[in-house]
Design a protein around this motif. Structure first.
Motif, short mmCIF file in Angstrom:
data_model
loop_
_atom_site.label_atom_id
_atom_site.label_comp_id
_atom_site.label_asym_id
_atom_site.label_seq_id
_atom_site.Cartn_x
_atom_site.Cartn_y
_atom_site.Cartn_z
N LEU A 13 60.81 8.35 54.66
CA LEU A 13 61.40 7.11 54.77
C LEU A 13 60.38 6.06 55.26
O LEU A 13 60.17 4.84 55.04
CB LEU A 13 62.59 6.87 55.49
N THR A 14 59.59 6.49 56.31
CA THR A 14 58.53 5.47 56.93
C THR A 14 57.50 5.41 55.94
O THR A 14 57.26 4.05 55.75
CB THR A 14 57.98 6.32 58.28
N ARG A 69 55.98 -5.77 47.94
CA ARG A 69 56.47 -7.00 47.79
C ARG A 69 55.68 -8.03 48.07
O ARG A 69 55.37 -9.23 47.56
CB ARG A 69 57.64 -7.25 48.95
N HIS A 122 57.80 5.10 52.70
CA HIS A 122 58.66 4.39 51.74
C HIS A 122 58.67 2.93 52.00
O HIS A 122 58.40 2.04 51.26
CB HIS A 122 59.96 4.90 51.21
N VAL A 123 59.30 2.63 53.36
CA VAL A 123 59.26 1.67 53.97
C VAL A 123 58.04 0.49 53.87
O VAL A 123 57.79 -0.59 53.44
CB VAL A 123 59.81 1.51 55.62
N GLY A 124 57.13 1.37 54.20
CA GLY A 124 55.58 0.57 54.10
C GLY A 124 55.24 0.43 52.64
O GLY A 124 54.56 -0.78 52.60
N HIS A 125 55.29 1.22 51.92
CA HIS A 125 55.09 1.04 50.53
C HIS A 125 56.00 -0.09 49.90
O HIS A 125 55.37 -0.90 49.22
CB HIS A 125 55.33 2.42 49.63
N ARG A 126 56.95 -0.14 50.06
CA ARG A 126 57.75 -1.29 49.65
C ARG A 126 57.55 -2.66 50.21
O ARG A 126 57.20 -3.65 49.40
CB ARG A 126 59.33 -1.11 49.72
N ARG A 127 57.16 -2.57 51.39
CA ARG A 127 56.22 -3.95 52.03
C ARG A 127 55.05 -4.33 51.27
O ARG A 127 55.18 -5.44 50.92
CB ARG A 127 56.28 -3.65 53.50
N TYR A 138 54.64 -0.71 61.09
CA TYR A 138 55.44 -1.22 60.11
C TYR A 138 54.88 0.02 59.05
O TYR A 138 53.67 0.29 58.42
CB TYR A 138 54.96 -2.49 59.45
N GLY A 139 56.10 0.84 58.48
CA GLY A 139 55.79 1.91 57.80
C GLY A 139 54.74 2.87 58.37
O GLY A 139 55.13 2.96 59.76
#
Length: 253
Positions: free
Chosen positions: A166-167, A177, A169-174, A243-244
């Motif tokens: 999840l960590t 964007r 994934h969050v960084g990759h999505r940021r 972040y991530g």
């Protein structure tokens, strides 16, 4: 014959764009590092002394020099191409040193005249093996004044107790964007550099130096870095920004 200003500017600009692929909120991470250094050097009578480890083409050194114009910055790297780009494009930001972090004699090559207030680094220590990293942390603790800091911005995976998937994934999505993946990647940048005749001799030297370098990450999680830092003599160590999987970790001497 030295590198032309125009050539250095062109490749540094492309480097800055390329690196956005690899550091979530890269500019914010640089800003946080500068925030820490500014805070621990505020009110000191002497000129702040800062070492930038693995400085590349001077990205962080230049930002620190603008933020802390009274600081003396010593920037070290082993890559002759990136060092020459830094010396040409960011000539006034730092005193640049050609040395391999972790190898025998590298701290003496810095030629420091007083203890460091801060050592900073971004995405530069993850390739050191465990023993070399442990030794480097001890050496940096010895170079820093009491109350001085080591500030490391890097990608640090979660250990088994954290939500690693999840960590990441969050960084990759940021990054997605922010359209970070629209920029050229590391390999494309170096491929393009290889076609520039001004850099031919420097590239040949780089190939000679890196012929036996694996470039493999140590994949140490944050918890292992914090343990090694405390074993090295740092009284406090922990993340101040994340972040991530992108962290800024601060260790206080």
């Amino acid at each position: 014959m030295g590198l032309s200003m125009a050539t250095a500017a062109r490749w540094v600009e492309r480097w800055e764009r390329q690196q956005q692929r690899y550091a979530v909120d890269r500019e914010e991470r640089f800003t946080v590092i500068a925030d820490v250094v500014e805070h621990i050097t505020a009110g000191r009578a002497d000129r702040p002394l800062v070492a930038d480890l693995g400085c590349g083409p001077g990205s962080l050194a230049a930002r620190l020099a603008r933020r802390l114009p009274d600081a003396d910055i010593v920037a070290v790297d082993m890559d002759p191409v990136l060092l020459e780009l830094a010396r040409t494009h960011h000539a006034d930001a730092a005193r640049y040193v050609d040395a391999v972090i972790g190898e025998t004699g590298w701290t003496e090559a810095l030629d420091l005249d007083r203890p460091l207030d801060a050592a900073v680094t971004t995405t530069a220590l993850h390739y050191l093996d465990d023993d070399t990293l442990r030794r480097t942390y001890r050496q940096l603790a010895a170079l820093l004044r009491p109350g001085g800091v080591l500030v490391n911005g890097d990608h640090l995976p979660q250990d088994h107790s954290g939500p690693a998937g999840l960590t990441a994934h969050v960084g990759h999505r940021r990054a997605d964007r922010q359209q970070a993946f629209a920029h050229e990647d590391w390999e494309s940048w170096w491929t393009a550099v290889a076609d520039d005749p001004e850099l031919a001799d420097l590239l040949a030297e780089r190939r000679r130096r890196t012929a036996t370098v694996t470039g493999k990450d140590n994949d140490l999680p944050l918890s292992d870095h914090l343990r090694l830092l405390r074993e090295a003599g740092f009284g406090q160590a922990g993340p101040v920004w994340q972040y991530g999987e992108s962290y800024v970790v601060v260790a206080v001497r």
